[in-house]
Scaffold this motif. Structure first.
Motif, PDB file in Angstrom:
ATOM      1  N   SER A 140       0.849  -1.190   0.000  1.00  0.00           N
ATOM      2  CA  SER A 140       0.000   0.000   0.000  1.00  0.00           C
ATOM      3  C   SER A 140       0.881   1.234   0.000  1.00  0.00           C
ATOM      4  CB  SER A 140      -0.923   0.013   1.228  1.00  0.00           C
ATOM      5  OG  SER A 140      -0.150   0.063   2.420  1.00  0.00           O
ATOM      6  N   HIS A 141       0.439   2.248  -0.726  1.00  0.00           N
ATOM      7  CA  HIS A 141       1.151   3.519  -0.726  1.00  0.00           C
ATOM      8  C   HIS A 141       0.177   4.618  -1.100  1.00  0.00           C
ATOM      9  CE1 HIS A 141       3.960   6.684  -2.302  1.00  0.00           C
ATOM     10  NE2 HIS A 141       4.542   6.380  -1.164  1.00  0.00           N
ATOM     11  N   ILE A 142       0.127   5.639  -0.252  1.00  0.00           N
ATOM     12  CA  ILE A 142      -0.734   6.787  -0.495  1.00  0.00           C
ATOM     13  C   ILE A 142       0.097   8.049  -0.357  1.00  0.00           C
ATOM     14  CG2 ILE A 142      -2.760   8.069   0.282  1.00  0.00           C
ATOM     15  CD1 ILE A 142      -3.823   5.450   1.514  1.00  0.00           C
ATOM     16  N   ASP A 143       0.037   8.917  -1.349  1.00  0.00           N
ATOM     17  CA  ASP A 143       0.630  10.240  -1.223  1.00  0.00           C
ATOM     18  C   ASP A 143      -0.197  11.222  -2.035  1.00  0.00           C
ATOM     19  OD1 ASP A 143       1.426  10.055  -3.911  1.00  0.00           O
ATOM     20  OD2 ASP A 143       3.548   9.751  -3.446  1.00  0.00           O
ATOM     21  N   ALA A 144       0.291  12.441  -2.187  1.00  0.00           N
ATOM     22  CA  ALA A 144      -0.495  13.483  -2.831  1.00  0.00           C
ATOM     23  C   ALA A 144      -0.760  13.227  -4.304  1.00  0.00           C
ATOM     24  CB  ALA A 144       0.205  14.832  -2.665  1.00  0.00           C
ATOM     25  N   SER A 145      -0.042  12.274  -4.908  1.00  0.00           N
ATOM     26  CA  SER A 145      -0.184  12.035  -6.344  1.00  0.00           C
ATOM     27  C   SER A 145      -0.923  10.755  -6.695  1.00  0.00           C
ATOM     28  CB  SER A 145       1.193  12.003  -7.009  1.00  0.00           C
ATOM     29  OG  SER A 145       1.944  10.879  -6.562  1.00  0.00           O
ATOM     30  N   HIS A 146      -1.019   9.823  -5.748  1.00  0.00           N
ATOM     31  CA  HIS A 146      -1.662   8.548  -6.089  1.00  0.00           C
ATOM     32  C   HIS A 146      -1.895   7.708  -4.844  1.00  0.00           C
ATOM     33  CE1 HIS A 146       1.253   4.914  -6.061  1.00  0.00           C
ATOM     34  NE2 HIS A 146       1.666   5.767  -5.175  1.00  0.00           N
ATOM     35  N   ALA A 147      -2.567   6.579  -5.057  1.00  0.00           N
ATOM     36  CA  ALA A 147      -2.667   5.527  -4.047  1.00  0.00           C
ATOM     37  C   ALA A 147      -2.572   4.189  -4.759  1.00  0.00           C
ATOM     38  CB  ALA A 147      -3.984   5.625  -3.278  1.00  0.00           C
ATOM     39  N   TYR A 148      -1.725   3.333  -4.227  1.00  0.00           N
ATOM     40  CA  TYR A 148      -1.654   1.956  -4.706  1.00  0.00           C
ATOM     41  C   TYR A 148      -2.192   1.080  -3.584  1.00  0.00           C
ATOM     42  CZ  TYR A 148      -0.048  -2.629  -6.084  1.00  0.00           C
ATOM     43  OH  TYR A 148      -0.010  -3.957  -6.408  1.00  0.00           O
ATOM     44  N   LEU A 149      -3.210   0.286  -3.875  1.00  0.00           N
ATOM     45  CA  LEU A 149      -3.929  -0.458  -2.857  1.00  0.00           C
ATOM     46  C   LEU A 149      -3.965  -1.941  -3.189  1.00  0.00           C
ATOM     47  CD1 LEU A 149      -6.992   1.974  -2.641  1.00  0.00           C
ATOM     48  CD2 LEU A 149      -4.922   2.033  -1.220  1.00  0.00           C
ATOM     49  N   ASP A 150      -3.172  -2.712  -2.472  1.00  0.00           N
ATOM     50  CA  ASP A 150      -3.249  -4.173  -2.515  1.00  0.00           C
ATOM     51  C   ASP A 150      -4.087  -4.570  -1.305  1.00  0.00           C
ATOM     52  OD1 ASP A 150      -2.609  -6.923  -1.729  1.00  0.00           O
ATOM     53  OD2 ASP A 150      -1.044  -6.858  -3.251  1.00  0.00           O
ATOM     54  N   ALA A 151      -5.191  -5.232  -1.536  1.00  0.00           N
ATOM     55  CA  ALA A 151      -6.158  -5.490  -0.466  1.00  0.00           C
ATOM     56  C   ALA A 151      -5.550  -6.207   0.728  1.00  0.00           C
ATOM     57  CB  ALA A 151      -7.337  -6.298  -1.013  1.00  0.00           C
TER      58      ALA A 151
END
Length: 598
Positions: free
Chosen positions: A121-132
């Motif tokens: 998982s990675h969230i920042d001001a440009s995107h989010a990548y979400l592996d459940a």
């Protein structure tokens, strides 16, 4: 469905999600700058006295227990009337919610998502990548229920996933297993759509870098059309290549209908770097069949709360590595020269890894969940990727030889896909039975020598079948070799090769070099300093070992000065050329003088 319609900071209506799924997830990503999100989960009515709520302790594609549950804070459970429910954490990835009467349960929590390199998982001001696996909790009671995932995102963001979609930021899946293997990429990205062999594909790239989108699409199109060289049919209708151009994170993970590939942002332009990207893409694409459509019994079904042990991970991973360059070669994305250079590097690495003499690929597979790296791994362990590749090579050559080129390793994998599609898993006996059917021979002894025992290959005899031989070139000469390696920019030793010169002198990993023959040595000059000597010379090495200064005598061995190459044998026969073509699917690439054709 292509996801190009924005949804401005609102959720899709709750009543709409109820029509599509029984377990409903909502995630608020509208304040992403501090890696935080709010997650809400609605579970159906439960008749039990308590509801187990879990977050996986590992993610698919990485056979290692991870501290995923540490990303959750402010956990709260409510009944269908909004009243708080008592709960207790019972394991690192488990919460037990107390139920006094039948009720629907709503769970909310804060998620911290800053695990980009782990591809969780990675969230920042440009995107989010979400592996459940690192984002969405589940209940074993409702694991098989349909699910709905609604995203609340900034206005400019676009959302992509291999899952089906009914709205720009609303995804649906048949169950949690599909959700956990269908990551979501949402944010500011570049997007391309293309087709190959009757299937739809998408390329989504997050991050700036020196990549060429047109080149990537061109080669991914060629690659994606080559699956039919091994398998009959596809396990997906639509596939998404997700690429992260990052400031350091690298790696990749396969999923049911997509992959995520991470590369340093300026590692695409040079041919060597681009080959690293496209080989990784091929590897993950192959996994869509090998692992995601069929996999060993020990991993069927996935148990998200504990390890799944199998002796066959070398097939899941090693043979995927084995096929990755073959598909690219057949597609014309890489040249025969590049293919042979890759194989030569793998042989060299194998011959320079003492651990191959200690551990079999079966043992390495079963121990992968606790496998480490570094000096110990190099000296005492086999690798399911590296040695798994070479075991696959040996098995391929054995099948081709035993069947007079009528059957290859590709046929074994085609049969596994045909007969062991999930939810069925295959075992060692199943693989051996297929080998018997394909070849008419019992592969029990072969298995014992190559799989259950440390892998020892006669490369000269093996390569000769395909008209190839090892060669170091006319400029090769023996140069001095110490058998120890320093950490980058340091004089502290990272590896000392088992039974090598430094090992025999009593030097160990962690020692710190000071001088050679009484003269100071530097991190930048160490390798060159060793070249000042001749194989057989004995040098005095001064070093700190456990903070104690000592001096040891080290007698240097030898190694070739040039890199290994795989070249044509002298006067290759028709039989050898035919073997080469049956193996790789291309014509003999050398001219009459033994040079690779342009």
């Amino acid at each position: 469905m292509k996801l190009a319609v924005p949804l401005i900071l609102i959720f899709s209506p709750f009543f709409l999600s109820q029509a599509h799924a029984d377990v409903n997830y909502r995630i608020d990503l509208t304040q992403p700058q501090h890696h935080l999100a709010k997650v809400e989960v609605d579970f159906p009515r439960s008749e039990a006295k308590q509801l187990s709520v879990n977050l996986p302790v590992w993610r698919t594609g990485k056979y290692q227990v991870l501290p995923l549950g540490d990303a959750i804070r402010h956990f709260r459970a409510e009944d269908e009337s909004g009243r708080a429910l008592a709960w207790q954490r019972s394991a690192s990835g488990e919460w037990q919610v107390k139920l006094s009467q039948p009720t629907q349960v709503k769970v909310t929590y804060q998620l911290y998502a800053n695990s980009l390199g782990q591809r969780v998982s990675h969230i920042d001001a440009s995107h989010a990548y979400l592996d459940a696996s690192g984002v969405f909790v589940y209940s074993p009671d409702f694991r098989d229920q349909k699910v709905n995932v609604s995203l609340k995102v900034p206005e400019a963001w676009r959302s992509y996933s291999g899952m089906e979609s009914k709205d720009a930021h609303l995804f649906i899946a048949d169950n949690y297993d599909v959700l956990v293997d269908s990551p979501i990429e949402t944010g500011i990205s570049q997007h391309r759509a293309f087709s190959a062999d009757g299937r739809d594909y998408e390329l989504v790239v997050w991050g700036e870098g020196n990549y060429d989108l047109d080149k990537m699409v061109e080669d991914l199109t060629k690659l994606s059309g080559q699956a039919k060289a091994i398998w009959s049919g596809y396990p997906f209708k639509r596939y998404v290549y997700m690429v992260h151009a990052t400031s350091g994170a690298s790696g990749a993970t396969e999923h049911l209908n997509s992959t995520v590939i991470q590369r340093p942002r300026f590692s695409f332009r040079e041919r060597k770097d681009y080959l690293g990207f496209i080989k990784t893409a091929s590897h993950e694409f192959i996994h869509t069949w090998n692992v995601k459509a069929y996999r060993p019994q020990g991993l069927v079904p996935y148990d998200y709360q504990q390890e799944g042990i199998t002796e066959l991970l070398w097939i899941a991973e090693g043979s995927t590595s084995y096929f990755q360059s073959q598909l690219l070669l057949r597609a014309g994305v890489i040249t025969p020269k590049e293919f042979l250079e890759d194989l030569a590097r793998r042989i060299t690495r194998n011959e320079q890894t003492p651990g191959r003499e200690v551990q079999s690929v079966a043992e390495a597979s079963a121990g992968q969940w606790v496998a480490g790296g570094g000096d110990y791994a190099q000296n005492h362990s086999s690798n399911i990727y590296a040695e798994g590749y070479l075991t696959s090579l040996a098995l391929d050559f054995s099948l081709l030889s035993d069947t007079r080129l009528k059957t290859s390793y590709r046929d074994l994998h085609a049969k596994l896909y045909q007969d062991f599609k999930l939810p069925v898993g295959y075992q060692v006996s199943d693989v051996q039975q297929i080998l018997r059917e394909l070849s008419g021979k019992d592969y029990g002894d072969w298995w014992q020598r190559h799989v259950n025992s440390p892998l020892v290959l006669d490369y000269e005899a093996l390569l000769a079948k395909a008209g190839l031989k090892k060669d170091y070139g006319s400029d090769n000469k023996a140069i001095a070799y110490a058998g120890m390696q320093t950490r980058e920019g340091s004089l502290r030793l990272s590896h000392v090769k088992r039974e090598g010169p430094a090992w025999r002198a009593g030097i160990v990993a962690g020692d710190e070099l000071v001088a050679i023959n009484g003269l100071k040595v530097t991190a930048e000059g160490f390798a060159a300093r060793i070249k000042d000597f001749t194989p057989g010379d004995t040098i005095k090495v001064t070093l700190f070992s456990n903070d104690t200064l000592k001096e040891v005598a080290l007698t240097l061995a030898e190694q070739p000065s040039e890199k290994l190459k795989l070249v044509s044998v002298d006067k290759p026969s028709r039989k050898q050329k035919a073997f080469f073509k049956a193996w790789l699917g291309i014509d003999w690439p050398f001219d009459g003088e033994g040079k690779l054709k342009k």
